[in-house]
Design an enzyme around this catalytic site. Structure first.
Site, PDB file in Angstrom:
ATOM      1  N   ARG A 190      -6.362  -8.545  -3.202  1.00  0.00           N
ATOM      2  CA  ARG A 190      -5.025  -8.995  -2.796  1.00  0.00           C
ATOM      3  C   ARG A 190      -5.073 -10.284  -1.971  1.00  0.00           C
ATOM      4  O   ARG A 190      -4.106 -10.639  -1.283  1.00  0.00           O
ATOM      5  CB  ARG A 190      -4.271  -7.906  -2.009  1.00  0.00           C
ATOM      6  CG  ARG A 190      -4.006  -6.630  -2.810  1.00  0.00           C
ATOM      7  CD  ARG A 190      -3.135  -6.944  -4.026  1.00  0.00           C
ATOM      8  NE  ARG A 190      -2.755  -5.751  -4.760  1.00  0.00           N
ATOM      9  CZ  ARG A 190      -3.436  -5.249  -5.800  1.00  0.00           C
ATOM     10  NH1 ARG A 190      -4.547  -5.819  -6.193  1.00  0.00           N
ATOM     11  NH2 ARG A 190      -2.993  -4.190  -6.440  1.00  0.00           N
ATOM     12  N   LEU A 191      -6.184 -11.002  -2.053  1.00  0.00           N
ATOM     13  CA  LEU A 191      -6.299 -12.300  -1.368  1.00  0.00           C
ATOM     14  C   LEU A 191      -5.897 -13.390  -2.365  1.00  0.00           C
ATOM     15  O   LEU A 191      -6.715 -14.155  -2.868  1.00  0.00           O
ATOM     16  CB  LEU A 191      -7.728 -12.503  -0.845  1.00  0.00           C
ATOM     17  CG  LEU A 191      -8.183 -11.452   0.177  1.00  0.00           C
ATOM     18  CD1 LEU A 191      -9.624 -11.695   0.577  1.00  0.00           C
ATOM     19  CD2 LEU A 191      -7.271 -11.474   1.405  1.00  0.00           C
TER      20      LEU A 191
END
Length: 212
Positions: A190-191
């Site tokens: 989720r970066l």
């Protein structure tokens, strides 16, 4: 099925500043070309978000019909909810959800009506059935049954059976002139990679990375 458990990893690509075009419109066209070549369904589909007089937002999917350094163009019935709301408040947001490529583009800007000559040129390029549908549908208005709509379509089709279909006076287009455009590329854990183009006072564009 637990909705909270539905997730997937984003690993297709990364987005770095040195991979971005300094011109957001050229960057958009490159990503749109990727979406078309990947044979995504409806690659020009975009969510148009408007706000009514009470502050209530509304959204709908429409098709992008032109993009240039001036902005993004779409067409609609001028009596529709979106057109009425844009007449009261021209602030608008567009969202292109290219999920299979793990990409999104969000446009923030203001909308203005496109010239009549441009409306006519595009309308006459549409398939005849689409032209007839524009006449038959009072977009966003209540209707009792689908049968009523189809009856109206049949009447319009008979009326314009021979010759060209004229452009309805209640049909037009909007040009969305952006002041910010965000490009989002999904990332591991989720970066995600997010970059925002912001138009400056001299009409140039500055780019900054955003936290995911």
């Amino acid at each position: 099925m637990k909705i909270a458990d539905i997730r997937r990893s984003y690993t297709m690509d990364k987005l770095d500043l040195d991979k971005l075009n300094a011109d957001p419109f050229l960057q958009f066209e490159a990503w749109l070309k990727d979406a078309v070549e990947a044979e995504l369904p409806d690659p020009t589909a975009m969510c148009v978000a408007t706000v009514d007089a009470s502050g209530q937002p509304s959204q709908r999917l429409v098709l992008l019909k032109d993009v240039s350094s001036k902005g993004f163009v779409f067409y609609t019935n001028l009596g529709s909810r979106k057109a009425s709301e844009l007449e009261q408040n021209p602030k608008v947001s567009l969202h292109f959800p290219w999920h299979p490529l793990e990409r999104q583009v969000i446009v923030y800007g203001t909308a203005e009506r496109v010239p009549t000559s441009q409306v006519m040129s595009y309308f006459l390029s549409r398939p005849k059935e689409s032209q007839l549908a524009a006449w038959a549908s009072e977009q966003s208005r209540p209707i009792s049954t689908r049968q009523v709509l189809m009856q109206k379509f049949a009447e319009i089709k008979h009326k314009f059976e021979h010759g060209e279909v004229p452009v309805p006076s209640f049909w037009g287009g909007f040009l969305v002139k952006p002041h910010q455009i965000e490009f989002w590329q999904g990332g591991e854990h989720r970066l995600h990679d997010r970059f925002m183009y912001k138009q400056q006072a001299d009409k140039s564009w500055a780019i900054e990375r955003l936290c995911p």
